[in-house]
Design a protein around this motif. Sequence first.
Motif, PDB file in Angstrom:
ATOM      1  N   MET A 111      47.660  36.089  32.686  1.00 50.66           N
ATOM      2  CA  MET A 111      47.910  34.947  31.807  1.00 50.66           C
ATOM      3  C   MET A 111      49.125  34.149  32.257  1.00 50.66           C
ATOM      4  N   GLY A 112      50.027  34.801  32.983  1.00 52.51           N
ATOM      5  CA  GLY A 112      51.174  34.072  33.514  1.00 52.51           C
ATOM      6  C   GLY A 112      50.765  32.961  34.461  1.00 52.51           C
ATOM      7  N   GLY A 113      49.547  33.063  35.014  1.00 50.13           N
ATOM      8  CA  GLY A 113      49.061  32.012  35.900  1.00 50.13           C
ATOM      9  C   GLY A 113      48.903  30.666  35.218  1.00 50.13           C
ATOM     10  N   LEU A 114      48.777  30.668  33.885  1.00 49.16           N
ATOM     11  CA  LEU A 114      48.673  29.406  33.160  1.00 49.16           C
ATOM     12  C   LEU A 114      49.945  28.571  33.332  1.00 49.16           C
ATOM     13  N   VAL A 115      51.066  29.252  33.569  1.00 46.52           N
ATOM     14  CA  VAL A 115      52.344  28.566  33.823  1.00 46.52           C
ATOM     15  C   VAL A 115      52.637  28.509  35.320  1.00 46.52           C
ATOM     16  N   SER A 116      52.469  29.633  36.012  1.00 45.82           N
ATOM     17  CA  SER A 116      52.840  29.674  37.433  1.00 45.82           C
ATOM     18  C   SER A 116      51.911  28.827  38.298  1.00 45.82           C
ATOM     19  N   GLY A 117      50.639  28.634  37.875  1.00 52.97           N
ATOM     20  CA  GLY A 117      49.717  27.803  38.654  1.00 52.97           C
ATOM     21  C   GLY A 117      50.177  26.358  38.763  1.00 52.97           C
ATOM     22  N   PRO A 118      50.401  25.669  37.624  1.00 58.30           N
ATOM     23  CA  PRO A 118      50.914  24.303  37.711  1.00 58.30           C
ATOM     24  C   PRO A 118      52.287  24.205  38.364  1.00 58.30           C
ATOM     25  N   LEU A 119      53.159  25.202  38.130  1.00 58.71           N
ATOM     26  CA  LEU A 119      54.470  25.172  38.782  1.00 58.71           C
ATOM     27  C   LEU A 119      54.343  25.340  40.292  1.00 58.71           C
ATOM     28  N   PHE A 120      53.379  26.134  40.736  1.00 57.38           N
ATOM     29  CA  PHE A 120      53.107  26.236  42.170  1.00 57.38           C
ATOM     30  C   PHE A 120      52.620  24.896  42.703  1.00 57.38           C
ATOM     31  N   ASP A 121      51.683  24.258  42.006  1.00 57.35           N
ATOM     32  CA  ASP A 121      51.197  22.948  42.432  1.00 57.35           C
ATOM     33  C   ASP A 121      52.334  21.933  42.505  1.00 57.35           C
ATOM     34  N   ALA A 122      53.339  22.112  41.630  1.00 58.82           N
ATOM     35  CA  ALA A 122      54.462  21.168  41.584  1.00 58.82           C
ATOM     36  C   ALA A 122      55.522  21.452  42.642  1.00 58.82           C
ATOM     37  N   GLY A 123      55.340  22.515  43.440  1.00 60.71           N
ATOM     38  CA  GLY A 123      56.260  22.761  44.550  1.00 60.71           C
ATOM     39  C   GLY A 123      57.354  23.774  44.293  1.00 60.71           C
ATOM     40  N   HIS A 124      57.180  24.639  43.291  1.00 60.82           N
ATOM     41  CA  HIS A 124      58.232  25.604  42.945  1.00 60.82           C
ATOM     42  C   HIS A 124      57.900  27.020  43.400  1.00 60.82           C
ATOM     43  N   VAL A 158      56.177  44.253  29.069  1.00 63.78           N
ATOM     44  CA  VAL A 158      56.553  42.844  28.997  1.00 63.78           C
ATOM     45  C   VAL A 158      57.325  42.385  30.238  1.00 63.78           C
ATOM     46  N   CYS A 159      58.410  43.083  30.579  1.00 66.01           N
ATOM     47  CA  CYS A 159      59.261  42.616  31.684  1.00 66.01           C
ATOM     48  C   CYS A 159      58.523  42.665  33.024  1.00 66.01           C
ATOM     49  N   VAL A 160      57.923  43.815  33.345  1.00 69.17           N
ATOM     50  CA  VAL A 160      57.182  43.918  34.596  1.00 69.17           C
ATOM     51  C   VAL A 160      55.989  42.968  34.586  1.00 69.17           C
ATOM     52  N   GLY A 161      55.304  42.885  33.439  1.00 67.57           N
ATOM     53  CA  GLY A 161      54.144  41.994  33.336  1.00 67.57           C
ATOM     54  C   GLY A 161      54.497  40.534  33.555  1.00 67.57           C
ATOM     55  N   LEU A 162      55.608  40.082  32.969  1.00 68.20           N
ATOM     56  CA  LEU A 162      56.029  38.689  33.164  1.00 68.20           C
ATOM     57  C   LEU A 162      56.375  38.418  34.629  1.00 68.20           C
ATOM     58  N   GLY A 163      57.059  39.364  35.254  1.00 68.98           N
ATOM     59  CA  GLY A 163      57.383  39.190  36.672  1.00 68.98           C
ATOM     60  C   GLY A 163      56.132  39.088  37.528  1.00 68.98           C
ATOM     61  N   CYS A 164      55.172  39.953  37.255  1.00 65.01           N
ATOM     62  CA  CYS A 164      53.901  39.897  37.999  1.00 65.01           C
ATOM     63  C   CYS A 164      53.195  38.562  37.777  1.00 65.01           C
ATOM     64  N   GLY A 165      53.247  38.062  36.546  1.00 65.54           N
ATOM     65  CA  GLY A 165      52.586  36.801  36.227  1.00 65.54           C
ATOM     66  C   GLY A 165      53.171  35.614  36.964  1.00 65.54           C
ATOM     67  N   LEU A 166      54.470  35.646  37.230  1.00 66.81           N
ATOM     68  CA  LEU A 166      55.110  34.538  37.934  1.00 66.81           C
ATOM     69  C   LEU A 166      54.756  34.518  39.419  1.00 66.81           C
ATOM     70  N   VAL A 167      54.525  35.686  40.001  1.00 66.91           N
ATOM     71  CA  VAL A 167      54.419  35.759  41.462  1.00 66.91           C
ATOM     72  C   VAL A 167      52.998  35.937  41.971  1.00 66.91           C
ATOM     73  N   PHE A 168      52.085  36.486  41.142  1.00 65.61           N
ATOM     74  CA  PHE A 168      50.758  36.825  41.654  1.00 65.61           C
ATOM     75  C   PHE A 168      49.941  35.609  42.056  1.00 65.61           C
ATOM     76  N   LEU A 169      49.723  34.665  41.137  1.00 67.69           N
ATOM     77  CA  LEU A 169      48.848  33.527  41.444  1.00 67.69           C
ATOM     78  C   LEU A 169      49.360  32.691  42.614  1.00 67.69           C
ATOM     79  N   PRO A 170      50.657  32.338  42.666  1.00 67.29           N
ATOM     80  CA  PRO A 170      51.116  31.559  43.827  1.00 67.29           C
ATOM     81  C   PRO A 170      50.875  32.257  45.158  1.00 67.29           C
TER      82      PRO A 170
END
Length: 452
Positions: A111-124, A158-170
């Motif tokens: 579910m973190g991909g809902l945020v990390s996906g657009p942020l990846f597209d935006a160059g972050h 929560v903590c490990v899950g959020l970290g995984c969500g930020l890095v997996f999709l990009p």
Amino acid sequence: MESEKGSRSNLSTQVGDDFFEGTVERTEDTKQVAEDTASAPVVSPKPFEIPDGGLQAWIQVFGAFVIMMATWGLVNTFGVYQTYYETDLLKDNTSSDISWVGSLQGALLLMGGLVSGPLFDAGHFRALTGAGLFLVVFGLFMTSLCSAYWQVLLAQGVCVGLGCGLVFLPSAAILSQYFARRRALALGVQSAGSPLGGIIFPIIFSRLEPRLGFGWATRVIAFILLGLSVVPLVTMRPRAPPPARKRAFVDAQALREPPFLGFCAAGLLAFMGLYVPFFYLQLYALRFRTVPDSLVAYLVTLLNTGSVFGRILPNFAADHLGSMSVLAATTLGAGVLAFGWFGVRDLGGTVVFALLFGFFNGGVTSLPPSAIVALTPDMARLGTRMGMVFAFVGVAVLVGTPIAGAILRDVDDDALWKGLIGFSGATLSVGGMGFALTQWLLVRQKRQQAAE
């Protein structure tokens, strides 16, 4: 997928004011640009040239491989933690309660991909990678200090899950900037990091926990991931430049496309039952004495061993047969094998089941990124669409294993075990049929577009 090969693109923008119709860059192929650049001397690759191989491209695969070890590798390891918590640290809590920790970790990863996906597209990309890997390692160190259920839920869930969500999709999306014809194979090699982590980490935990205790066994895994984190931080670089404007978090056009909606629904069902064997096969073996106690801890390792081959061979086939078709086949295969769990009563049957289910599980978990590419006519929206799909799938991972735990209730009741197994097999089978329906919808849509 085919439309991306060998193309060069320019960006134009569509501006809207609300959340769904926010600014989304579009790519348009321009024949004149291709002709002009063909006559000019080429010094370095253009922004949207896809090398489809080469040293730099495969270095990206290696970095993404490490990220898969640190994300899905941990999710695939939770089976040994589930057994340890139920028999020691959290033995006063129910199976369903403990399952929430692992399912929350996996759900936030997706579910973190809902945020990390657009942020990846935006160059972050680099900011997402650094923050995500920090949270994964920090969460594991905090888990090693836990002594109560709520602490484990916050640290490991929560903590490990959020970290995984930020890095997996990009880490998966960046490979589409380096590979076209061999994209599915590259994603398969990348995703093999997940079962490798799922092989190594359970062995480390099972061997060290009796000698050093829960805390140090977990900290050793955290130190290993801390060292490995250097690899993606140093080696991974996106090829596409960041867009001129911020992009939307939801692609509204996708919600009007039947193939995309069908894919989301199929993924929701399939992933609801996909991880039930990973969480409960060890408990099943202890309850029915199908393997010696000394080998129970290695069942998760066997599942992940089969998954290594399941992430490479189906992806190799997908480059020739199509990702969606192979995804439907592997999901149906996983469903058939889940029903076969009913007949597992001895060591040989348990080993064969673990290896074969792991194989088909590897195909189901590794093929969606390349299948989503086939559902994305505009590559500038790939990260956003991946995030939308993973949000649907994340809900399934969140509730799937706790539902199975609620069905089980009493590990000594044989009838309840049949209910748990039936739940896993039914959801996987229906999900596989859903992916097959999505393929049919996609073919029909392409034919309609070609006729217009």
